[in-house]
Structure formats: structure tokens, C-alpha cells
Scaffold this motif. Sequence first.
Motif, short mmCIF file in Angstrom:
data_model
loop_
_atom_site.label_atom_id
_atom_site.label_comp_id
_atom_site.label_asym_id
_atom_site.label_seq_id
_atom_site.Cartn_x
_atom_site.Cartn_y
_atom_site.Cartn_z
N UNK A 484 54.93 29.33 -4.38
CA UNK A 484 56.18 29.30 -3.62
C UNK A 484 56.54 30.76 -3.36
N UNK A 485 55.90 31.33 -2.33
CA UNK A 485 55.87 32.77 -2.16
C UNK A 485 57.25 33.43 -2.18
N UNK A 486 58.17 32.89 -1.38
CA UNK A 486 59.45 33.58 -1.21
C UNK A 486 60.38 33.39 -2.41
N UNK A 487 60.05 32.43 -3.27
CA UNK A 487 60.88 32.26 -4.47
C UNK A 487 60.22 32.85 -5.71
N UNK A 488 59.08 33.50 -5.52
CA UNK A 488 58.44 34.22 -6.61
C UNK A 488 57.69 33.34 -7.59
N UNK A 489 57.27 32.17 -7.17
CA UNK A 489 56.56 31.23 -8.05
C UNK A 489 55.08 31.23 -7.70
N UNK A 490 54.23 31.31 -8.74
CA UNK A 490 52.78 31.27 -8.53
C UNK A 490 52.15 30.20 -9.41
N UNK A 491 51.31 29.39 -8.80
CA UNK A 491 50.49 28.42 -9.52
C UNK A 491 51.32 27.45 -10.36
N UNK A 492 52.42 26.96 -9.79
CA UNK A 492 53.28 26.05 -10.55
C UNK A 492 54.11 25.21 -9.59
N UNK A 493 54.07 23.89 -9.79
CA UNK A 493 54.95 22.99 -9.05
C UNK A 493 55.78 22.09 -9.97
N UNK A 494 55.30 21.86 -11.19
CA UNK A 494 56.04 21.00 -12.12
C UNK A 494 57.11 21.83 -12.82
N UNK A 495 58.15 22.13 -12.06
CA UNK A 495 59.22 23.01 -12.54
C UNK A 495 60.56 22.46 -12.12
N UNK A 496 61.61 23.02 -12.72
CA UNK A 496 62.97 22.74 -12.29
C UNK A 496 63.75 24.05 -12.31
N UNK A 497 64.37 24.39 -11.18
CA UNK A 497 65.21 25.58 -11.09
C UNK A 497 66.57 25.25 -11.66
N UNK A 498 67.10 26.17 -12.50
CA UNK A 498 68.40 25.95 -13.13
C UNK A 498 69.23 27.23 -13.15
N UNK A 499 70.52 27.07 -13.22
CA UNK A 499 71.42 28.19 -13.45
C UNK A 499 71.22 28.71 -14.87
N UNK A 500 71.20 30.02 -15.04
CA UNK A 500 70.94 30.61 -16.37
C UNK A 500 71.95 30.17 -17.41
N UNK A 501 73.23 30.07 -17.02
CA UNK A 501 74.25 29.65 -17.98
C UNK A 501 74.04 28.19 -18.40
N UNK A 502 73.62 27.35 -17.45
CA UNK A 502 73.32 25.95 -17.80
C UNK A 502 72.14 25.88 -18.77
N UNK A 503 71.15 26.75 -18.56
CA UNK A 503 70.00 26.78 -19.47
C UNK A 503 70.44 27.22 -20.86
N UNK A 504 71.22 28.28 -20.92
CA UNK A 504 71.66 28.82 -22.21
C UNK A 504 72.47 27.78 -22.97
N UNK A 505 73.33 27.05 -22.27
CA UNK A 505 74.17 26.03 -22.89
C UNK A 505 73.33 24.93 -23.51
N UNK A 506 72.14 24.70 -22.96
CA UNK A 506 71.26 23.64 -23.45
C UNK A 506 70.16 24.17 -24.37
#
Length: 579
Positions: A484-506
Motif C-alpha cells: 500500500x505504497x502511499x500509506x507506507x505498508x509493504x507486504x501486508x494486507x491482513x491489518x487494521x489501521x487504528x488511532x494510537x490512543x485507541x491502541x494504547x487504551x486496549x
Amino acid sequence: GTNNLPDCSNMCHEASGRALTAALGTGKGTVDLKDWEATDALFILGVNVASNAPRMLTSLTEAFDRGAQVVHINPFIEAGATKAIIPHDFLDMATFHATRTSTLDLQVRVGGDMALLRGMAKAVLEQAKTDPKAIDSQFINRHTVGFEEYRALCEATPWEELERQSGLSRADILKAARIYTDADRSIISWCLGVTQHEHGVDTVREIVNLLLLRGNLGREGAGPSPVRGHSNVQGNRTCGIDHRPEPEFLDRLAEVCKINPPRDHGLDTIGTLQAMNRGDVKVFIGMGGNFALAVPDSPFSYEALRNCDLTVQVSTKLNRSHVVHGKEALILPCLARTDKDHQRGGVQSTSVEDSMSMVHLSVGMKRPASKHLLSEPAIISGMARAALPASPTPWEWYIEDYDRIRDTMSEVLDGFEDFNRRVRLPLGFRIKQPARELIFLTESGKAEFSSAKLADVVPAPGMLALGTMRSHDQWNTTIYSDNDRYRGIKNLRELVFMNEDDMRERGISEFDPVNIVATAKDGSHRYLDGYLAIPYDMPRGCAAGYMPEMNVLIALCDYSTQSDQPLMKHVKVHITAAT
């Protein structure tokens, strides 16, 4: 004998068509490319320009260069919403010179566009109390109905609620409203980030409300402009591919073609899948596309297709729908639009319509891969003759020369008079849009304001609103690479984008595996396990990931009651660290 015509509009812009028809009497946008070149302000909602509408990048850079305001509204700040190198500008390409494509980016929460638009309208109306020029009173009085009810609704909606639902501050909303009122002519453009929600129709109606306040309709450089993508999305509805056909169209079809078309409404995409599952639909014929991967609730949809007695795919290349099929299955390879189409009358051309209502000819130039390949019209004609041997319709005669098809279209379809001559003009021709001429084919005969209740899109505690989307190395369901060139992702599709604060809370760190649980309207759950969490600049309470992999999370019952579109952009999920 059926109007069972599920099509791509059921998935993409059904909400746009229904909203624009209700508000303006036309299911299409009213602007063309010349309007884009003349407008003072462009508002781009719910579209990733770089990958979803790359041709728009040229218009955005040109608008920025001439001093127009360009506002992008999206949970993500995408690459195309900041700057672009124009491919056909050789000097820019050689020097890697990028031009800005925005003057303001607003990161609205998933589904919060309606609240932002109503907030802008509220600000415009507040400004009008001291500045009469903030609204176009003459236009409103002469050409609209429902204004007073809408004004009262905006005044009664508290700023606190608009901020909460949009995920934006009052200051940001006022900034967008100021850009709108400072512009003499404005265009609002949108795509699936607006339509694939429960309240998609209401949101498009809100777009029209905002445009009507300042008379941004029926004049150069102003109006609504849905981004409809490839040529069959808009053109098929123009030509009658609609599971809810208008009686006027059916009357004309009956008169010209000497047939008795069915009057009952047919099935759309969701209805077709449900009927397949029940066993009511036994045959499915797909013209292009990748139905199995495009639709929601993958396990259910796969079983529905396998429950058919026969599935037929008319295709130019193989895809997943060829291996998820009925008890009997046919693959009918066909000519691509880039191939030369030889018929008895010579090399044929097909006519296509773009999202600006321009109709032009498309002539294939490549030698077909096989002399045995048939064109799509020839396949349809052959199927018709085989199924209806006594049909008086001159199927073979039509296929000898596609001009004969266009001559019949010119008699059936409004705006297609003298079709064969006009379509051969250098740029083709534009189908008339009555609303552009301030002719409104609505019940009132005027443009109609909507006073819909503001949608509640704030996730429940602990829950996130997830939107599915494409990567930049993907077109529709076709995945070219795992990058996903413009989002800086290489060799990965099984992902979920999240807000950093939401990640930290979990308790989730970057690249941690997570479990995703989606809750459907009927209370059932769907799961994805082991996806990797990626922190990304997006509003709290929001998440995103790729389709078609995440279509498994979207229950078939999760569709809008306003448009019947699947809720691809608003899936209610819990995300937890994998244990």
C-alpha cells in the motif's frame, strides 16, 4: 419476465441516486469538467483521490494553482489530499515536482460527514443574520421548498452535538463554512465514504441542502458531483439496468420494442443473495465484475451462489467468482473493450457514459486473443435467441451493426435523440440534466430541502466504527500486490489501521496481532483473528482495513434501510489484543 437486475450501483451510489432524485428530480450530478475548471471552492468528501479517482488529481492541482480553495474531508489524510505529480506534465515528472492538492484537510469521524455538513449550514445561516449575502434568498424563494423547516432544524441543533457527531471542533467547522461563504461558486464531490452508511441518502440530501443555501446550482462552476468511477456504473442506469424501473421508461420500451416488459420491482444485490439462499433464485448471470468478492458476508454469499442450479460469468479474465459457483457453471470469455470487435457490418464501437454524463464512443484497437471470442452484445443476443427461439426481436440484426442498437436507444431513452450522429462528435455529447437548467422533476416542481434527523454515529463504549477500503496497489477487488505504497505498508494486507490512543487504551502496540469481532444489526457476530494493528493518523473511535478480506465482517443484514447498500464503511467492531 423479471426485473431482477442487481448491479454495481446497489453497492456504490444507490444512495446518491435516490437522494438526488428526491431533492432535484435527477439521479445524477449536474456539473461537468468545465465547472471544475471554473469553481472557486471544491469540497471532496469520502474519496481517496490518488487510487479511487486518479484523474481528479489533475483538476485538483489546477484548481489549487489558480487560487481555488480545495477542502478534503476524510478520516484519513490521504496522499492525494496533500500533493500530486501530474503524469502528463513531463517537466514535473522529470523533476519530481509536486503541486499541492488541498488548502484544508478535515479528519471527520467515520460517518460524521452529515454532522459536518449540517454544522456548515448552521454557520451559514448564523452568518446570514448579519450578512444577507451569506445565503441566496432570491434563489431559495424562487426555486426551492422546505427552507423554513430546514432553517429551524439547523438552529435547533446544538453545536455540542455537531462537534460530537462529526468528531471536529466548532472552529474547524466554521473554517470550512467560511471557505464556502467566501466562494462565489462551489462544487461538492463525494464517493463511497459518504454513501455506504445507514444514513447515506440523508447525507447526500444534506450536501444538496448546503448547495441550495447559496444557489450553487444551475450555474457554471457550481453543483453536486458524485464520483461514480468506471463507465458502467452510471451508464447502466441510464439504459434501464434498474431493479426499480420507472413506468415511463417501461412504457417507451414497450412501444418501441414491441414487448411487454414486467412492471414489478425486481431484486437488488442484497435481495438477490437472500433469494439465492432461500432457493428462489436458481440462475445467476454475471456480466463482468467479481460478484463473489465484491458483496458482503463472504461465507453466506458463497453458500448462496453455490445454492444456485446454474451460474454464468461473462468475463475478460479469471477471478474468484469463477470458482465460487452453482451446481453447474459456465465461464463465457468475451472481448475486452480494448479489442477489435468485428461483426458483419464491420468493426464495431461501443458507447459509454462517464460520471459527468458525457457519452462517447469506445473503439477497440487490439487484436483479440482468439478468433473464437464473442463480444458481450453478441453473447447476450445469442443467449436471447437460444432461450426464446420464437422471439420477434431482431437479435442477430442488432449484432450485425451496433448503430442499430443505438438507433433503438434513441427512440427509448430521453436525451439520446440523433444518437449515432451526436456520439461521433469529437468529444461525444452530454446528456441533458434538467436540474442544471433549474428544471426540477420533483413532486413540487422545485428543489426540495431535506429535514432529516441527524444520524448518531458515535460508537458505543469500547466499540469502534470500522470502514473497509482499498489499498493503493488494488483496483476494486483486483489486488496487484500486498503493498500500500502511499500509506507506507509493504507486504501486508491482513491489518487494521487504528488511532494510537485507541491502541494504547486496549494494550495494543504496533504490529501486535489482534482479534476483531463485528456485531451485526441482528446481534450476530463475525470474526477475524490474527490481524496486525497499525497505528495511523485518524480520529479516535475509528478503524479501517482492506476489502475484500474484511467483507467477512459485514453481515448481509447490515445494509442501509434508506438505500439497501451494504454498510461497508461503518462496521461496528470490538478489537482486542490476541491472546
